[in-house]
Design an enzyme around this catalytic site. Sequence first.
Site, PDB file in Angstrom:
ATOM      1  N   HIS A  39       0.855  -1.187   0.000  1.00  0.00           N
ATOM      2  CA  HIS A  39       0.000   0.000   0.000  1.00  0.00           C
ATOM      3  C   HIS A  39       0.890   1.236   0.000  1.00  0.00           C
ATOM      4  CE1 HIS A  39      -3.361  -2.589   0.588  1.00  0.00           C
ATOM      5  NE2 HIS A  39      -3.055  -2.919   1.829  1.00  0.00           N
ATOM      6  N   SER A  40       0.291   2.385  -0.314  1.00  0.00           N
ATOM      7  CA  SER A  40       1.095   3.606  -0.295  1.00  0.00           C
ATOM      8  C   SER A  40       1.628   3.870   1.109  1.00  0.00           C
ATOM      9  CB  SER A  40       0.287   4.798  -0.809  1.00  0.00           C
ATOM     10  OG  SER A  40      -0.907   4.956  -0.087  1.00  0.00           O
ATOM     11  N   GLU A  41       0.858   3.540   2.143  1.00  0.00           N
ATOM     12  CA  GLU A  41       1.355   3.567   3.527  1.00  0.00           C
ATOM     13  C   GLU A  41       0.766   2.426   4.333  1.00  0.00           C
ATOM     14  OE1 GLU A  41       2.558   7.692   2.469  1.00  0.00           O
ATOM     15  OE2 GLU A  41       0.648   6.642   2.241  1.00  0.00           O
ATOM     16  N   THR A  42       1.586   1.935   5.248  1.00  0.00           N
ATOM     17  CA  THR A  42       1.126   1.002   6.273  1.00  0.00           C
ATOM     18  C   THR A  42       1.417   1.630   7.622  1.00  0.00           C
ATOM     19  OG1 THR A  42       1.461  -0.966   4.906  1.00  0.00           O
ATOM     20  CG2 THR A  42       1.421  -1.291   7.283  1.00  0.00           C
TER      21      THR A  42
ATOM     22  N   HIS B  13      -4.385   9.320   5.539  1.00  0.00           N
ATOM     23  CA  HIS B  13      -5.315   8.218   5.295  1.00  0.00           C
ATOM     24  C   HIS B  13      -4.998   7.002   6.154  1.00  0.00           C
ATOM     25  CE1 HIS B  13      -2.275   6.302   2.701  1.00  0.00           C
ATOM     26  NE2 HIS B  13      -3.044   5.230   2.685  1.00  0.00           N
TER      27      HIS B  13
END
Length: 264
Positions: free
Chosen positions: A42-45, A72
Amino acid sequence: MRLFTVDSFTDRPFAGNPAGVCLLERPASESWMLSVAREMRHSETAFVHGDGDGPLSLRWFTPAVEVALCGHATLATAHVLYALGATGRLEFATKSGVLTAEQGLGGLVTLDFPATPAEPAEPPPGLAEALGVKPVWVGRSAFDLLVEVDSADTVRGVSPDFARLREVDARGVIVTALSGEPPAGASADYVSRFFGPRVGVDEDPVTGSAHCVLAPYWSDRLGRAELVGRQLSERGGVVRTTLRGDRVGLAGHAVTIWSGELHV
């Protein structure tokens, strides 16, 4: 450890911005968290843990680096914690200070983030060529470049040269314009897209931290503290913003897609 994928800034599955959320049993090493983030893709975890006293510790990793602010994945974390029985105001200790989250009616979660307004700046060499559009205005915030263009259609049509954009000195580039919708009953006041190839995310579907830049910019332009921003990525999403001095309220819904256990 429990692991989740949550779609943020949307009220329906398979839209908004997916984030990983890992509920740590104890503090973990940076290299391990980065490995998990790469596996999640994902773009961030987000990685969260607490010792029962004070704010919860919260950190965010892209598949390439740790980042200092992420909206997000914070919304996703709060959504998971509320679904598991948390109540009231949540506090998170992060690299950007203490951030808070509160759940309201209908599951709407409001985050309290620092405003990071952009100051006018000369466009870096190659920026316009990398984006393929002519900027109307360019500014620089604490993390990103803000580029206003002439219309929502231009925002929608941006097709960057990511190799060239990777050379631009900024965490990311925010491209924005007025929504062009009628003021009465409009679903959004402004639109945007976010590109971050330098941090391993060519295009982020919905970027909470970008709205810490967008909210002060458009609130000043439109003369209103409360606005609605729509991010025009393929997945799309909506962020409701409220400017409160040097802070920004970011409000949105989230949907849990799956949950499971991490075995390593």
